[in-house]
Design a protein around this motif. Structure first.
Motif, PDB file in Angstrom:
ATOM      1  N   PHE A  64       0.830  -1.206   0.000  1.00 24.01           N
ATOM      2  CA  PHE A  64       0.000   0.000   0.000  1.00 24.01           C
ATOM      3  C   PHE A  64       0.868   1.262   0.000  1.00 24.01           C
ATOM      4  CE2 PHE A  64      -2.521   3.241   2.272  1.00 24.01           C
ATOM      5  CZ  PHE A  64      -3.563   3.348   1.383  1.00 24.01           C
ATOM      6  N   ASP A 101       2.093   2.050  -3.378  1.00 22.86           N
ATOM      7  CA  ASP A 101       0.990   2.212  -4.340  1.00 22.86           C
ATOM      8  C   ASP A 101       0.876   1.032  -5.310  1.00 22.86           C
ATOM      9  OD1 ASP A 101       0.133   4.616  -3.296  1.00 22.86           O
ATOM     10  OD2 ASP A 101       1.434   5.803  -4.602  1.00 22.86           O
ATOM     11  N   SER A 106      -4.712  -1.133  -4.044  1.00 24.25           N
ATOM     12  CA  SER A 106      -5.636  -0.102  -3.607  1.00 24.25           C
ATOM     13  C   SER A 106      -5.991  -0.309  -2.136  1.00 24.25           C
ATOM     14  CB  SER A 106      -6.908  -0.130  -4.455  1.00 24.25           C
ATOM     15  OG  SER A 106      -7.629  -1.312  -4.186  1.00 24.25           O
ATOM     16  N   THR A 107      -6.639   0.678  -1.556  1.00 23.42           N
ATOM     17  CA  THR A 107      -7.053   0.591  -0.164  1.00 23.42           C
ATOM     18  C   THR A 107      -8.032  -0.554   0.046  1.00 23.42           C
ATOM     19  OG1 THR A 107      -6.813   2.987  -0.017  1.00 23.42           O
ATOM     20  CG2 THR A 107      -8.057   1.919   1.718  1.00 23.42           C
ATOM     21  N   THR A 108      -8.921  -0.772  -0.913  1.00 24.75           N
ATOM     22  CA  THR A 108      -9.898  -1.856  -0.795  1.00 24.75           C
ATOM     23  C   THR A 108      -9.209  -3.212  -0.794  1.00 24.75           C
ATOM     24  OG1 THR A 108     -11.508  -0.486  -1.950  1.00 24.75           O
ATOM     25  CG2 THR A 108     -11.972  -2.841  -1.802  1.00 24.75           C
ATOM     26  N   GLN A 109      -8.251  -3.411  -1.673  1.00 26.62           N
ATOM     27  CA  GLN A 109      -7.521  -4.677  -1.703  1.00 26.62           C
ATOM     28  C   GLN A 109      -6.759  -4.904  -0.402  1.00 26.62           C
ATOM     29  OE1 GLN A 109      -5.269  -3.791  -5.206  1.00 26.62           O
ATOM     30  NE2 GLN A 109      -6.442  -5.226  -6.460  1.00 26.62           N
TER      31      GLN A 109
END
Length: 58
Positions: free
Chosen positions: A22, A25, A28-31
């Motif tokens: 994370f 990058d 994503s935040t959801t993953q």
């Protein structure tokens, strides 16, 4: 011994890997949330299994 501590080691490894990915990058935040919640749920279920079936680990 590995059967008892395995899911908790997996939880720590997933948290470290997802935070690393994370911060760079790569996910994503959801993953990241899905990976952490999934590993946490696995550790929680494993704790319930150990507590319910294997009485000597209480």
């Amino acid at each position: 011994m590995y059967a008892i501590s395995g899911p908790y080691i997996l939880l720590v490894a997933v948290v470290i890997a997802s935070l690393f990915a994370f911060n760079r990058d790569l996910v994503s935040t959801t993953q990241c949330r899905i990976m952490i919640i999934g590993a946490g749920a696995l550790a929680l279920v494993w704790t319930a299994i150990l507590g319910g079936i294997w009485l000597e680990y209480r």
